[in-house]
Design a protein around this motif. Structure first.
Motif, PDB file in Angstrom:
ATOM      1  N   UNK A  67      -5.575  18.258  53.766  1.00 42.45           N
ATOM      2  CA  UNK A  67      -5.325  18.337  55.209  1.00 42.45           C
ATOM      3  C   UNK A  67      -3.831  18.596  55.442  1.00 42.45           C
ATOM      4  N   UNK A  68      -3.522  19.188  56.547  1.00 43.46           N
ATOM      5  CA  UNK A  68      -2.110  19.323  56.934  1.00 43.46           C
ATOM      6  C   UNK A  68      -1.367  20.478  56.298  1.00 43.46           C
ATOM      7  N   UNK A  69      -2.069  21.364  55.583  1.00 40.95           N
ATOM      8  CA  UNK A  69      -1.381  22.526  55.003  1.00 40.95           C
ATOM      9  C   UNK A  69      -1.351  23.640  56.057  1.00 40.95           C
ATOM     10  N   UNK A  70      -0.138  24.102  56.366  1.00 42.30           N
ATOM     11  CA  UNK A  70       0.019  25.200  57.330  1.00 42.30           C
ATOM     12  C   UNK A  70       0.692  26.367  56.614  1.00 42.30           C
ATOM     13  N   UNK A  71       0.629  27.527  57.220  1.00 44.45           N
ATOM     14  CA  UNK A  71       1.287  28.691  56.618  1.00 44.45           C
ATOM     15  C   UNK A  71       2.781  28.396  56.430  1.00 44.45           C
ATOM     16  N   UNK A  72       3.366  27.699  57.411  1.00 46.94           N
ATOM     17  CA  UNK A  72       4.806  27.414  57.374  1.00 46.94           C
ATOM     18  C   UNK A  72       5.161  26.462  56.237  1.00 46.94           C
ATOM     19  N   UNK A  73       4.484  25.284  56.211  1.00 48.11           N
ATOM     20  CA  UNK A  73       4.895  24.333  55.170  1.00 48.11           C
ATOM     21  C   UNK A  73       4.506  24.841  53.773  1.00 48.11           C
ATOM     22  N   UNK A  74       3.442  25.636  53.701  1.00 47.83           N
ATOM     23  CA  UNK A  74       3.028  26.196  52.410  1.00 47.83           C
ATOM     24  C   UNK A  74       4.075  27.198  51.902  1.00 47.83           C
ATOM     25  N   UNK A  75       4.412  28.169  52.736  1.00 43.78           N
ATOM     26  CA  UNK A  75       5.383  29.193  52.313  1.00 43.78           C
ATOM     27  C   UNK A  75       6.734  28.577  51.972  1.00 43.78           C
ATOM     28  N   UNK A 118       3.452  29.129  39.671  1.00 42.21           N
ATOM     29  CA  UNK A 118       3.187  28.324  40.868  1.00 42.21           C
ATOM     30  C   UNK A 118       1.861  28.842  41.425  1.00 42.21           C
ATOM     31  N   UNK A 119       0.892  27.960  41.446  1.00 42.86           N
ATOM     32  CA  UNK A 119      -0.481  28.366  41.779  1.00 42.86           C
ATOM     33  C   UNK A 119      -0.933  27.661  43.066  1.00 42.86           C
ATOM     34  N   UNK A 120      -1.450  28.435  43.989  1.00 38.50           N
ATOM     35  CA  UNK A 120      -1.961  27.839  45.228  1.00 38.50           C
ATOM     36  C   UNK A 120      -3.347  27.254  44.971  1.00 38.50           C
ATOM     37  N   UNK A 121      -3.521  26.040  45.464  1.00 38.08           N
ATOM     38  CA  UNK A 121      -4.778  25.296  45.316  1.00 38.08           C
ATOM     39  C   UNK A 121      -5.291  25.099  46.749  1.00 38.08           C
ATOM     40  N   UNK A 122      -6.040  26.061  47.268  1.00 32.84           N
ATOM     41  CA  UNK A 122      -6.301  26.099  48.711  1.00 32.84           C
ATOM     42  C   UNK A 122      -7.437  25.189  49.172  1.00 32.84           C
ATOM     43  N   UNK A 123      -7.378  24.848  50.448  1.00 27.37           N
ATOM     44  CA  UNK A 123      -8.510  24.115  51.028  1.00 27.37           C
ATOM     45  C   UNK A 123      -9.311  25.041  51.940  1.00 27.37           C
ATOM     46  N   UNK A 124      -8.832  26.266  52.115  1.00 25.57           N
ATOM     47  CA  UNK A 124      -9.547  27.231  52.943  1.00 25.57           C
ATOM     48  C   UNK A 124      -8.711  28.475  53.096  1.00 25.57           C
ATOM     49  N   UNK A 125      -9.206  29.396  53.934  1.00 25.81           N
ATOM     50  CA  UNK A 125      -8.519  30.680  54.089  1.00 25.81           C
ATOM     51  C   UNK A 125      -7.511  30.662  55.237  1.00 25.81           C
ATOM     52  N   UNK A 126      -7.336  29.499  55.863  1.00 29.04           N
ATOM     53  CA  UNK A 126      -6.450  29.413  57.030  1.00 29.04           C
ATOM     54  C   UNK A 126      -4.989  29.700  56.694  1.00 29.04           C
ATOM     55  N   UNK A 139     -18.864  29.538  50.049  1.00 32.25           N
ATOM     56  CA  UNK A 139     -18.581  30.981  49.974  1.00 32.25           C
ATOM     57  C   UNK A 139     -17.926  31.615  51.203  1.00 32.25           C
ATOM     58  N   UNK A 140     -17.997  30.970  52.382  1.00 38.52           N
ATOM     59  CA  UNK A 140     -17.478  31.675  53.562  1.00 38.52           C
ATOM     60  C   UNK A 140     -15.956  31.769  53.613  1.00 38.52           C
ATOM     61  N   UNK A 141     -15.283  30.669  53.260  1.00 36.81           N
ATOM     62  CA  UNK A 141     -13.809  30.721  53.239  1.00 36.81           C
ATOM     63  C   UNK A 141     -13.343  31.778  52.234  1.00 36.81           C
ATOM     64  N   UNK A 142     -14.086  31.894  51.147  1.00 32.30           N
ATOM     65  CA  UNK A 142     -13.754  32.876  50.105  1.00 32.30           C
ATOM     66  C   UNK A 142     -13.912  34.297  50.652  1.00 32.30           C
ATOM     67  N   UNK A 143     -14.984  34.494  51.432  1.00 27.77           N
ATOM     68  CA  UNK A 143     -15.219  35.802  52.058  1.00 27.77           C
ATOM     69  C   UNK A 143     -14.061  36.136  53.002  1.00 27.77           C
ATOM     70  N   UNK A 144     -13.591  35.130  53.738  1.00 25.68           N
ATOM     71  CA  UNK A 144     -12.479  35.364  54.670  1.00 25.68           C
ATOM     72  C   UNK A 144     -11.165  35.615  53.922  1.00 25.68           C
TER      73      UNK A 144
END
Ligand code: 1GP
Length: 244
Positions: A52-60, A74-82, A106-111
């Protein structure tokens, strides 16, 4: 060599350790310091992600800060496509196989797939399997957690991942789990599959890390221990236990 080849080369020599840093838990500057310490102590890759709490800003910002300090993937370990960072070396392209939600299967992966193609980030395919108690990730992922005494189901999911062509399997007890994935479950999965096996959740000391490795983990993941100060010697002993 891409990230997959680099990791496979390293795994020929023995088990690896990866350090998970949650971008929502500290400022990028602190994340970079943790990454640097883990790198110096011999961790093999930095995973960046959180439930929870991962945003494009804090991630980048976190990825960029860490990348300046380390010479490992450095590998991203995502919780979704957001949020997907263009700055990572690779992204776990993963499916939470035992989620009740098709969104996480599968849907987040599709996105995310077309974005990853456009960004030219290396995808590392992985079947993600949540073992009880599952903690936050089990909850937000609506996982049908595998009971701790049900190695048979864990093996079945792991084999399904391999037969679907996935490049790795991750047995996850959940960040901060009181106990890690049971060793007999790790052993049974290791015996059944040929692809790399990641194990994480609740690994907080060297002795546990050594047991997880001996049970058959190809990659041992720790996260929480670096979130509190004074982790240096603990992380050092965990990495040494995995490398010996
Ligand atoms: C979470 O398995 C990882 O995805 C790490 O767990 O935070 O308990 O080390 P910990």
């Amino acid at each position: 060599m891409n990230v997959k080849e680099t990791l496979h080369e390293k795994m020929k020599k023995g088990a690896l350790h990866m350090t998970l840093i949650d971008p929502a838990k500290q400022e990028p500057k602190m994340a970079a310091k943790i990454g640097r310490t883990a790198f110096e102590l011999g961790t093999d890759a930095i995973m960046v992600g959180g439930s929870t709490g991962v945003t494009q800003e804090n991630l980048d910002a976190t990825v960029l800060a860490i990348k300046k300090q380390v010479d490992i993937p450095v590998i991203y370990f995502p919780s979704g496509a957001n949020a997907i960072s263009p700055y990572v070396d690779a992204i776990y392209f993963m499916s939470m196989l035992n989620s009740r939600s098709i969104q996480l299967v599968v849907r987040e992966q599709m996105l995310g797939a077309p974005i990853i193609r456009k960004l030219k980030v290396e995808p590392l395919s992985m079947g993600y399997i949540i073992v009880a108690p599952g903690m936050k990730v089990g909850e937000v992922g609506d996982a049908e957690c595998i009971p701790r005494d049900d190695a048979k189901t864990a093996v079945a999911y792991a084999l399904a991942a391999q037969y679907m062509g996935m490049g790795a399997v991750y047995l996850e007890a959940g960040s901060g789990a009181p106990q890690p994935v049971p060793e007999d479950m790790i052993r049974a999965v290791r015996e059944a599959i040929d692809i790399p096996l990641l194990v994480g959740g609740g690994i907080r000391d060297a002795e546990t890390a050594a047991r997880i490795k001996r049970a058959g983990a190809s990659i041992v993941v720790t996260g929480t221990i670096v979130e509190n100060g004074n982790y240096h010697s603990r992380l050092d002993s965990i990495i040494k236990a995995i490398k010996n």
